[in-house]
Design a protein around this motif. Structure first.
Motif, PDB file in Angstrom:
ATOM      1  N   TRP A  11       1.170  -1.248   0.000  1.00 31.86           N
ATOM      2  CA  TRP A  11      -0.176   0.027  -0.029  1.00 31.86           C
ATOM      3  C   TRP A  11       0.888   1.221   0.005  1.00 31.86           C
ATOM      4  N   SER A  12       0.459   2.267  -0.662  1.00 29.00           N
ATOM      5  CA  SER A  12       1.168   3.537  -0.765  1.00 29.00           C
ATOM      6  C   SER A  12       0.263   4.737  -1.192  1.00 29.00           C
ATOM      7  N   ARG A  13       0.465   5.829  -0.503  1.00 27.61           N
ATOM      8  CA  ARG A  13      -0.071   7.147  -0.906  1.00 27.61           C
ATOM      9  C   ARG A  13       0.684   8.240  -1.088  1.00 27.61           C
ATOM     10  N   PHE A  14       0.497   9.213  -2.086  1.00 27.20           N
ATOM     11  CA  PHE A  14       1.383  10.340  -2.240  1.00 27.20           C
ATOM     12  C   PHE A  14       0.518  11.523  -1.946  1.00 27.20           C
ATOM     13  N   GLU A  15       1.260  12.485  -1.540  1.00 30.05           N
ATOM     14  CA  GLU A  15       0.511  13.769  -1.182  1.00 30.05           C
ATOM     15  C   GLU A  15       1.362  14.949  -1.631  1.00 30.05           C
ATOM     16  N   THR A  16       0.614  16.063  -2.389  1.00 31.83           N
ATOM     17  CA  THR A  16       1.414  17.134  -2.887  1.00 31.83           C
ATOM     18  C   THR A  16       1.314  18.246  -1.627  1.00 31.83           C
ATOM     19  N   PRO A  17       2.430  18.545  -1.170  1.00 31.32           N
ATOM     20  CA  PRO A  17       2.453  19.789  -0.091  1.00 31.32           C
ATOM     21  C   PRO A  17       1.927  21.056  -0.646  1.00 31.32           C
ATOM     22  N   SER A  18       1.226  21.820   0.089  1.00 31.30           N
ATOM     23  CA  SER A  18       0.894  23.176  -0.283  1.00 31.30           C
ATOM     24  C   SER A  18       2.116  23.950  -0.085  1.00 31.30           C
ATOM     25  N   SER A  19       1.804  25.198  -0.795  1.00 34.94           N
ATOM     26  CA  SER A  19       2.737  26.246  -0.694  1.00 34.94           C
ATOM     27  C   SER A  19       3.193  26.618   0.727  1.00 34.94           C
ATOM     28  N   LEU A  24       7.845  25.866   5.181  1.00 26.11           N
ATOM     29  CA  LEU A  24       7.986  25.709   6.180  1.00 26.11           C
ATOM     30  C   LEU A  24       9.492  24.835   6.147  1.00 26.11           C
ATOM     31  N   GLY A  25       9.634  24.461   5.048  1.00 26.09           N
ATOM     32  CA  GLY A  25      11.150  23.714   4.882  1.00 26.09           C
ATOM     33  C   GLY A  25      11.342  22.363   4.881  1.00 26.09           C
ATOM     34  N   LEU A  26      10.205  21.461   5.347  1.00 27.84           N
ATOM     35  CA  LEU A  26       9.981  20.086   5.484  1.00 27.84           C
ATOM     36  C   LEU A  26       8.858  19.725   5.278  1.00 27.84           C
ATOM     37  N   TRP A  27       8.803  18.828   4.181  1.00 28.14           N
ATOM     38  CA  TRP A  27       7.300  18.076   4.191  1.00 28.14           C
ATOM     39  C   TRP A  27       7.393  16.526   3.667  1.00 28.14           C
ATOM     40  N   VAL A  28       6.376  15.558   3.977  1.00 26.66           N
ATOM     41  CA  VAL A  28       6.254  14.336   3.821  1.00 26.66           C
ATOM     42  C   VAL A  28       5.545  14.220   2.381  1.00 26.66           C
ATOM     43  N   ASP A  29       6.134  13.668   1.454  1.00 23.96           N
ATOM     44  CA  ASP A  29       5.755  13.160   0.003  1.00 23.96           C
ATOM     45  C   ASP A  29       4.934  12.071  -0.069  1.00 23.96           C
ATOM     46  N   ALA A  30       5.282  11.003   0.837  1.00 27.71           N
ATOM     47  CA  ALA A  30       4.572   9.725   0.475  1.00 27.71           C
ATOM     48  C   ALA A  30       4.957   8.843   1.752  1.00 27.71           C
ATOM     49  N   VAL A  31       3.844   7.772   2.055  1.00 32.14           N
ATOM     50  CA  VAL A  31       3.932   6.824   3.053  1.00 32.14           C
ATOM     51  C   VAL A  31       3.360   5.463   2.111  1.00 32.14           C
ATOM     52  N   THR A 101       8.545   6.077   4.237  1.00 29.67           N
ATOM     53  CA  THR A 101       8.101   7.410   4.026  1.00 29.67           C
ATOM     54  C   THR A 101       9.214   8.229   3.300  1.00 29.67           C
ATOM     55  N   CYS A 102       8.662   8.973   2.402  1.00 35.69           N
ATOM     56  CA  CYS A 102       9.666   9.811   1.429  1.00 35.69           C
ATOM     57  C   CYS A 102       9.538  11.240   2.137  1.00 35.69           C
ATOM     58  N   PHE A 103      10.488  12.194   2.166  1.00 28.21           N
ATOM     59  CA  PHE A 103      10.202  13.426   2.634  1.00 28.21           C
ATOM     60  C   PHE A 103      11.160  14.349   1.757  1.00 28.21           C
ATOM     61  N   SER A 104      10.948  15.694   1.661  1.00 27.13           N
ATOM     62  CA  SER A 104      11.833  16.492   1.130  1.00 27.13           C
ATOM     63  C   SER A 104      12.038  17.877   1.892  1.00 27.13           C
ATOM     64  N   GLY A 105      12.672  18.865   1.314  1.00 34.09           N
ATOM     65  CA  GLY A 105      12.725  20.245   1.621  1.00 34.09           C
ATOM     66  C   GLY A 105      14.168  20.615   2.315  1.00 34.09           C
ATOM     67  N   PRO A 106      14.532  21.863   2.130  1.00 33.68           N
ATOM     68  CA  PRO A 106      15.763  22.402   2.719  1.00 33.68           C
ATOM     69  C   PRO A 106      16.020  21.966   4.041  1.00 33.68           C
ATOM     70  N   LEU A 107      14.938  22.200   5.011  1.00 33.32           N
ATOM     71  CA  LEU A 107      15.515  21.532   6.353  1.00 33.32           C
ATOM     72  C   LEU A 107      15.752  20.071   6.456  1.00 33.32           C
ATOM     73  N   ALA A 108      15.331  19.345   5.476  1.00 27.97           N
ATOM     74  CA  ALA A 108      15.837  18.032   5.553  1.00 27.97           C
ATOM     75  C   ALA A 108      17.384  18.175   5.149  1.00 27.97           C
ATOM     76  N   ASP A 109      17.464  18.849   4.234  1.00 33.66           N
ATOM     77  CA  ASP A 109      19.048  18.991   3.961  1.00 33.66           C
ATOM     78  C   ASP A 109      19.998  19.414   5.143  1.00 33.66           C
ATOM     79  N   GLN A 110      19.208  20.441   5.751  1.00 38.74           N
ATOM     80  CA  GLN A 110      20.098  20.860   7.240  1.00 38.74           C
ATOM     81  C   GLN A 110      20.252  19.743   8.162  1.00 38.74           C
TER      82      GLN A 110
END
Length: 284
Positions: A11-19, A24-31, A101-110
Motif C-alpha cells: 500500500w502507498s499514498r502520495f500527497e502534494t504539499p501546499s505552498s 516551512l522547509g520540510l514535508w512528507v511526500d509519500a507513505v 516514508t519519503c520526504f523533502s525540503g531544505p530543512l531535511a538538507d540541514q
C-alpha cells in the motif's frame, strides 16, 4: 494526490504539499508499506530526487551506494536513502517487511548536514523499538485518512524520527544502558552541575581523563563539544528561572552559572532569538 492498493501486502499514498507547507522547509511526500517484500523484488541502482527512510521490521537485506559499497543488515533497521546518491537494495534469502516514508525540503538538507542521518551510515540498527514502529504506524494512519492536515501532521512526526536516529548514530540512545562510561558520567555531572560554574578542564580532572580525550569522546558520542553542551544546560536553567521566577536578569545569570550578565544576555539572544526580558514577557 494518488492512492494505490494493488493487494493487501502493498500500500502507498502520495500527497502534494501546499505552498505553506513548502515554506516551512520540510514535508512528507509519500507513505507506504510492503509486507512481505519477496526476495526476488530487488531495487537496482537508481537515483532519486528526494529522501526516503525504510523501517525493516522483519528479514535481512543488502544495500549498496557509492559512499558505502555493499553492506548487509538485519531486522530492526532504519534504512536511509538520499537524493542525488545512486543506490540499490533488497531482501536477502527470504522476504522482509518494510514500512517507508519519503520526504523533502531544505530543512531535511540541514538535518543531514548536522548528522541526524548520514549517507555514510545509511543502515541504522534500532532493534524492536516500539516508538519508531509507532511513528510509522501513525504516518500510515495519517495518510490513509488524508485531509488538509495530513502532510503537516506527518511532517511533525519526522522531527522525532530524526532525533531518535541521531541518538542511535551518536550513542546517546545507549546513555542509560551501556555506551561510553566516560561520556555517560560526564553527561550526568554536567546536567547536575553546569550551572554551578563547572569548567570543562575541571570535569576532565574529576573523571581522571585528559581534556583532549574527554573532548574527543564526548563529541564522537553526543555530537556536542563539551563546552557547548554545558552552555545548553546553563541556558536551560536560565529559561526555567526566567519563566517561573521574578528574579532579576543579573541574578538569573549568576544562578545559571554565568559570571558576566552582559555576556549572558548576548549569548541568550544569539541562541534563542530573544533577549532574557523578551523571553520572560512571552511566558507571561
Amino acid at each position: 494526490m494518488a492512492a494505490m492498493a494493488t493487494e493487501s501486502r502493498h500500500w502507498s499514498r502520495f500527497e502534494t504539499p501546499s505552498s505553506m507547507q513548502r515554506a516551512l522547509g520540510l514535508w512528507v511526500d509519500a507513505v507506504g508499506y510492503q509486507r512481505p517484500k519477496p526476495p526476488e523484488d530487488q531495487l537496482d541502482e537508481r537515483t532519486w530526487s528526494y529522501y526516503c527512510v525504510l523501517y525493516i521490521s522483519r528479514g535481512r537485506g543488502w544495500f549498496s551506494s557509492t559512499p558505502t559499497g555493499r553492506i548487509e543488515f538485519g531486522a530492526g533497521t532504519l534504512l536511509w536513502l538520499f537524493p542525488g546518491i545512486s543506490h540499490g537494495y533488497g531482501p536477502l534469502e527470504g522476504p522482509w517487511n518494510e514500512q517507508w516514508t519519503c520526504f523533502s525540503g531544505p530543512l531535511a538538507d540541514q538535518y543531514c548536514q548536522l548528522g541526524y542521518f548520514d549517507p555514510g551510515r545509511p543502515a541504522v540498527s534500532v532493534g524492536d523499538d516500539d516508538e519508531i514502529a509507532g511513528i510509522f504506524r501513525k504516518l500510515e494512519d495519517l495518510f490513509r485518512r488524508g485531509g488538509p492536515l495530513a502532510v503537516s501532521l506527518a511532517t511533525s512526526l519526522m522531527h522525532r524520527l530524526f532525533a531518535l536516529n541521531h541518538a542511535r548514530l551518536s550513542g546517546l540512545a545507549d546513555f542509560e544502558a551501556g555506551g561510553d562510561p566516560l561520556v555517560n558520567e560526564a553527561i550526568r555531572i554536567v546536567e547536575a552541575e553546569a550551572h554551578k560554574g563547572l569548567r570543562p578542564e575541571e570535569l576532565a580532572a574529576r573523571l581522571h581523563a585528559s581534556y583532549p580525550t574527554l573532548r574527543r569522546r564526548f563529541k564522537e558520542r553526543t555530537g556536542f563539544a563539551v563546552k557547548e553542551y554545558m552552555l545548553n544546560v546553563q541556558l536551560r536553567v536560565a529559561r526555567q528561572l526566567l519563566a517561573f521566577t521574578r528574579k532579576k536578569v543579573a541574578q538569573v545569570s549568576e544562578e545559571a552559572g554565568f559570571r558576566d550578565a552582559f555576556y549572558f544576555s548576548r549569548l541568550f539572544k544569539e541562541r534563542t532569538g530573544t533577549s532574557p526580558r523578551e523571553f520572560r514577557e512571552l511566558q507571561a
